[in-house]
Design an enzyme around this catalytic site. Structure first.
Site, PDB file in Angstrom:
ATOM      1  N   HIS A   1       0.822  -1.224   0.000  1.00 16.03           N
ATOM      2  CA  HIS A   1       0.000   0.000   0.000  1.00 16.03           C
ATOM      3  C   HIS A   1       0.852   1.270   0.000  1.00 16.03           C
ATOM      4  O   HIS A   1       0.312   2.378  -0.041  1.00 16.03           O
ATOM      5  CB  HIS A   1      -0.929   0.040   1.220  1.00 16.03           C
ATOM      6  CG  HIS A   1      -1.923  -1.088   1.257  1.00 16.03           C
ATOM      7  ND1 HIS A   1      -2.774  -1.375   0.219  1.00 16.03           N
ATOM      8  CD2 HIS A   1      -2.191  -2.013   2.221  1.00 16.03           C
ATOM      9  CE1 HIS A   1      -3.527  -2.419   0.538  1.00 16.03           C
ATOM     10  NE2 HIS A   1      -3.196  -2.829   1.745  1.00 16.03           N
TER      11      HIS A   1
ATOM     12  N   ASP B   1      -2.681 -10.658  -2.027  1.00 22.33           N
ATOM     13  CA  ASP B   1      -3.251 -10.164  -0.765  1.00 22.33           C
ATOM     14  C   ASP B   1      -4.741  -9.860  -1.005  1.00 22.33           C
ATOM     15  O   ASP B   1      -5.135  -9.507  -2.111  1.00 22.33           O
ATOM     16  CB  ASP B   1      -2.508  -8.884  -0.370  1.00 22.33           C
ATOM     17  CG  ASP B   1      -2.848  -8.406   1.034  1.00 22.33           C
ATOM     18  OD1 ASP B   1      -2.039  -8.640   1.950  1.00 22.33           O
ATOM     19  OD2 ASP B   1      -3.923  -7.779   1.204  1.00 22.33           O
TER      20      ASP B   1
ATOM     21  N   HIS C   1      -6.368  -7.397  -0.131  1.00 19.42           N
ATOM     22  CA  HIS C   1      -6.531  -5.965  -0.441  1.00 19.42           C
ATOM     23  C   HIS C   1      -5.770  -5.602  -1.708  1.00 19.42           C
ATOM     24  O   HIS C   1      -4.701  -6.158  -1.981  1.00 19.42           O
ATOM     25  CB  HIS C   1      -6.010  -5.126   0.730  1.00 19.42           C
ATOM     26  CG  HIS C   1      -6.644  -5.472   2.045  1.00 19.42           C
ATOM     27  ND1 HIS C   1      -6.005  -6.250   2.998  1.00 19.42           N
ATOM     28  CD2 HIS C   1      -7.866  -5.180   2.537  1.00 19.42           C
ATOM     29  CE1 HIS C   1      -6.826  -6.418   4.031  1.00 19.42           C
ATOM     30  NE2 HIS C   1      -7.951  -5.783   3.782  1.00 19.42           N
TER      31      HIS C   1
HETATM   32 ZN   LIG Z   1      -4.080  -7.136   3.089  1.00 22.35          ZN
END
Ligand SMILES: [Zn+2]
Length: 337
Positions: free
Chosen positions: A126, A163, A165
Site C-alpha cells: 500500500h 493479498d 486488499h
Molecule cells: Zn491485506
C-alpha cells in the site's frame, strides 16, 4: 542451483505497533511453524538493510526522511486514518524488509536458487512513492522490482499480488510502465477501494496492469481460476525474467481483515501455478510477505506457499495456451507484442 532461500531479520520484531493486527507476533508464528517443519529445506539468510539509493529509486527522499524522523519519536501515525504507525525500531525494520526483498532478487537473478521467500515486516504494497497507508512503510516488492530492472539486468518483471486488499501502492508505482506486469486479485469493496477491472494501467503502461476484484465470499475456485485463465496466460505472453509474489494471506477464511474463503492449501495451489509459470519462462520466483493477521492460518499458509514453491508437484490443472483462451480478448488487445 542451491536450496530455496528464506530471508528474515530480527529487526522485523522491533517495529512495534501496539494493539494492532500488524504485529511482531506474525513473524514469530511463521518462524515457529517453519522451524517445526525444519524450514522446508530453505537456506536461511539475513535480510540486510536496503541501500538508500535503491530505496529512493521508488520513494521520494522527503518521504523516507519522514519515516525516519517519525521513528525517532515515541510513535507517530503516517496516514490520516492513524492505522500506519512508526516508532522506535520502525525505520530500521522497514530498511531490512525492503533490503531483504532486494537481496532475494539479487540471489535469484544470480542463479543461486530458483525460488525464495521473505518473511519480513512491515508489509509494503500500500506504500506509494510519497505517502503510505494500510500498515505499510516502504513498498518492498516495488523497490525489489525496480532494483532488478535498474541494476541486475532484468528487462521484464511480473508481480502477482494475492493479498485480499488491492496493492494500490505497487499499482501506482508501475502504472505507466511496461517493464512491470502487475496483476492483483483482491476483494471488491474493501480497503483501499481501488483496483477496479477497468484500471489496466496508463500511457505506455496501458495493458500492463491487471486488476481482478472478486466479491466477498470468493473461495479457491474463483481465485485459482482467475490465476489460471487470465493471470498466468498473460504472464506467459509477457515473458518475465523475474516473478515476484506480493504474498498476503488475509484472503484466508479465518482472517478478519478480509471476507474471502481461501484455505492454507489454496495458497499452496496458487504458488504451484506461479512456480510452474516461472519454470515455463525460465524465471526465478520470489515471495514477499504482505498481510495475513490470523496467526495460525498465516503460519500454515506461508508454509504451504513455501512448500509449493520449493516442490515439484504440478498444479491441479493448467489452462491451454494464451492464444486459445478468452484471456486474449480480455487483455491481449492492449499489447503490442
Ligand atoms: Zn491485506
Amino acid at each position: 542451483m542451491g536450496a530455496p532461500l528464506y530471508f528474515s531479520h530480527p529487526a522485523g520484531l522491533e517495529h512495534e505497533t501496539g494493539d494492532h493486527p500488524e504485529r511482531p507476533e506474525r513473524l514469530t508464528a511463521i518462524e515457529r511453524e517453519l522451524g517445526r517443519r525444519e524450514w522446508l529445506g530453505y537456506e536461511r539468510r539475513a535480510a540486510p538493510e536496503v541501500a538508500l539509493a535503491t530505496l529512493t529509486a521508488v520513494h521520494a527522499e522527503a518521504y523516507v526522511e519522514r519515516v525516519r524522523s517519525a521513528s525517532e519519536g515515541e510513535g507517530e501515525a503516517l496516514d490520516a486514518e492513524g492505522e500506519t504507525v512508526a516508532g522506535p525500531g520502525s525505520f530500521r525494520a522497514g530498511l531490512h524488509a525492503a533490503g531483504g526483498a532486494c537481496a532475494m532478487v539479487e540471489a535469484l537473478l544470480a542463479g543461486e536458487a530458483p525460488v525464495g521467500f521473505c518473511g519480513t515486516r512491515p508489509p509494503g504494497h500500500h506504500a506509494a512513492p510519497e505517502s503510505t497507508s494500510g500498515f505499510c512503510l516502504f513498498n518492498n516488492v516495488a523497490v525489489a522490482a525496480r532494483h532488478a530492472l535498474d541494476s541486475l539486468g532484468a528487462q521484464r518483471v511480473f508481480i502477482l499480488d494475492w493479498d485480499v486488499h488491492h496493492g494500490n501502492g505497487t499499482n501506482d508505482v508501475f502504472r505507466d510502465s511496461r517493464e512491470v506486469l502487475f496483476a492483483s486479485i483482491h476483494q471488491d469493496g474493501v480497503y483501499p477501494g481501488s483496483g477496479p477491472l477497468r484500471d489496466v494501467g496508463t500511457r505506455a503502461g496501458e495493458g500492463y496492469t491487471i486488476n481482478l476484484p472478486v466479491p466477498a465470499g470468493s473461495g479457491e475456485e474463483a481465485w485459482v481460476s482467475l490465476l489460471e485463465w487470465i493471470v498466468v496466460p498473460a504472464a506467459l505472453q509477457f515473458r518475465p525474467d523475474l516473478v515476484l509474489i506480493s504474498a498476503g494471506f488475509d484472503a484466508h477464511r479465518d482472517d478478519e481483515q478480509g471476507g474471502c474463503e481461501l484455505e492454507a492449501s489454496s495458497f499452496g495451489e496458487m504458488a504451484r501455478h506461479v512456480r510452474d509459470l516461472g519454470e515455463r519462462v525460465g524465471a526465478p520466483v520470489g515471495g514477499v510477505l504482505e498481510g495475513g493477521y490470523a496467526l495460525e492460518p498465516l503460519a500454515d499458509s506461508v508454509a504451504a506457499t513455501m512448500e509449493a514453491l520449493a516442490g515439484d508437484e504440478p498444479p491441479d490443472s493448467t489452462a491451454p495456451d494464451f492464444s486459445t483462451t478468452r484471456a486474449a480478448s480480455f487483455i491481449g488487445h492492449h499489447w503490442e507484442l
